[in-house]
Scaffold this motif. Sequence first.
Motif, short mmCIF file in Angstrom:
data_model
loop_
_atom_site.label_atom_id
_atom_site.label_comp_id
_atom_site.label_asym_id
_atom_site.label_seq_id
_atom_site.Cartn_x
_atom_site.Cartn_y
_atom_site.Cartn_z
N UNK A 13 0.83 -1.21 0.00
CA UNK A 13 0.00 0.00 0.00
C UNK A 13 0.87 1.27 0.00
N UNK A 14 1.99 1.21 0.72
CA UNK A 14 2.87 2.39 0.85
C UNK A 14 3.91 2.47 -0.26
N UNK A 15 3.83 1.56 -1.22
CA UNK A 15 4.80 1.56 -2.31
C UNK A 15 4.79 2.88 -3.08
N UNK A 16 3.61 3.49 -3.24
CA UNK A 16 3.51 4.75 -3.98
C UNK A 16 2.87 5.84 -3.13
N UNK A 17 2.98 5.69 -1.80
CA UNK A 17 2.40 6.68 -0.89
C UNK A 17 3.39 6.99 0.22
N UNK A 18 3.34 8.24 0.72
CA UNK A 18 4.17 8.62 1.86
C UNK A 18 3.42 8.41 3.18
N UNK A 19 2.10 8.54 3.12
CA UNK A 19 1.30 8.43 4.34
C UNK A 19 0.07 7.55 4.08
N UNK A 20 -0.62 7.16 5.15
CA UNK A 20 -1.77 6.27 5.01
C UNK A 20 -2.91 6.96 4.29
N UNK A 21 -3.15 8.23 4.61
CA UNK A 21 -4.28 8.94 4.02
C UNK A 21 -3.88 10.38 3.75
N UNK A 22 -3.78 10.78 2.50
CA UNK A 22 -3.43 12.16 2.16
C UNK A 22 -1.94 12.36 2.01
N UNK A 23 -1.52 13.62 2.16
CA UNK A 23 -0.13 13.99 1.88
C UNK A 23 0.61 14.50 3.11
N UNK A 24 -0.02 14.42 4.29
CA UNK A 24 0.64 14.80 5.54
C UNK A 24 0.30 13.75 6.60
N UNK A 25 1.06 13.77 7.70
CA UNK A 25 0.77 12.86 8.80
C UNK A 25 -0.62 13.16 9.37
N UNK A 26 -1.37 12.12 9.69
CA UNK A 26 -2.73 12.30 10.22
C UNK A 26 -3.03 11.18 11.22
#
Length: 221
Positions: free
Chosen positions: A18-31
């Motif tokens: 899931x994180x292969x093309x994402x920096x965070x779980x949901x959106x573009x900042x830590x949440x």
Amino acid sequence: MGFTNLSSEVGVSALNDYLRCRSYIDGFVCSQADVAVFEAVGEKPPPSTQNHALRWYKQIASYSSEERSSWPGVKNPAESYGPAVNGAGAAGGDDDDMDLFGSDSEEDAEAERIREERLAAYADKKAVKKGVIAKSTIILDVKPWSDETDLEEMERLVRLVATDGLIWGASKLVPVAYGVKKLQISCVVEDAKVGTDFLEESITEHEEFVQSVDVVAFQKI
């Protein structure tokens, strides 16, 4: 249905994909989504073979519980996040009709389709502005592991990250707490050639020096 049994090898593997093309779980900042999944993973970090999940885990772990509690969003169960099962519970279908092994490939295909559409839209937009190279200024926070980390060597390694369209700029050391300082460094990138994911992954490869990398500012020029 999202992430399940994240303390298991299968669960961590799903998180890594899931994180292969994402920096965070949901959106573009830590949440709070990151907090929920982080707590579900537990105190044992993902293995080095699951590099995307490990990179994310180290970054979230670098923050205190007080810092994490201030992040935006509402913390739901970990099962509320992650890859959705396409067609789950649709029209009273029998369990025997469910494709238990096709969801990952279907999601990958959908993600690839969306990516291609975005790239095509971006290319069209660039074609309108022929001769104009889109650039951005990025400021990164590079956190060391402790006050004993050689920050001069860490900065040298950061600046060794090189590619076409990347120019490193000014830097400074910023106090964090208990004598620990972080490196704050700026760079100018060509948007079509360099992204924040490339910078984060390239810098965190020096894991003996770098604990995590955060994007502090991102501004179009």
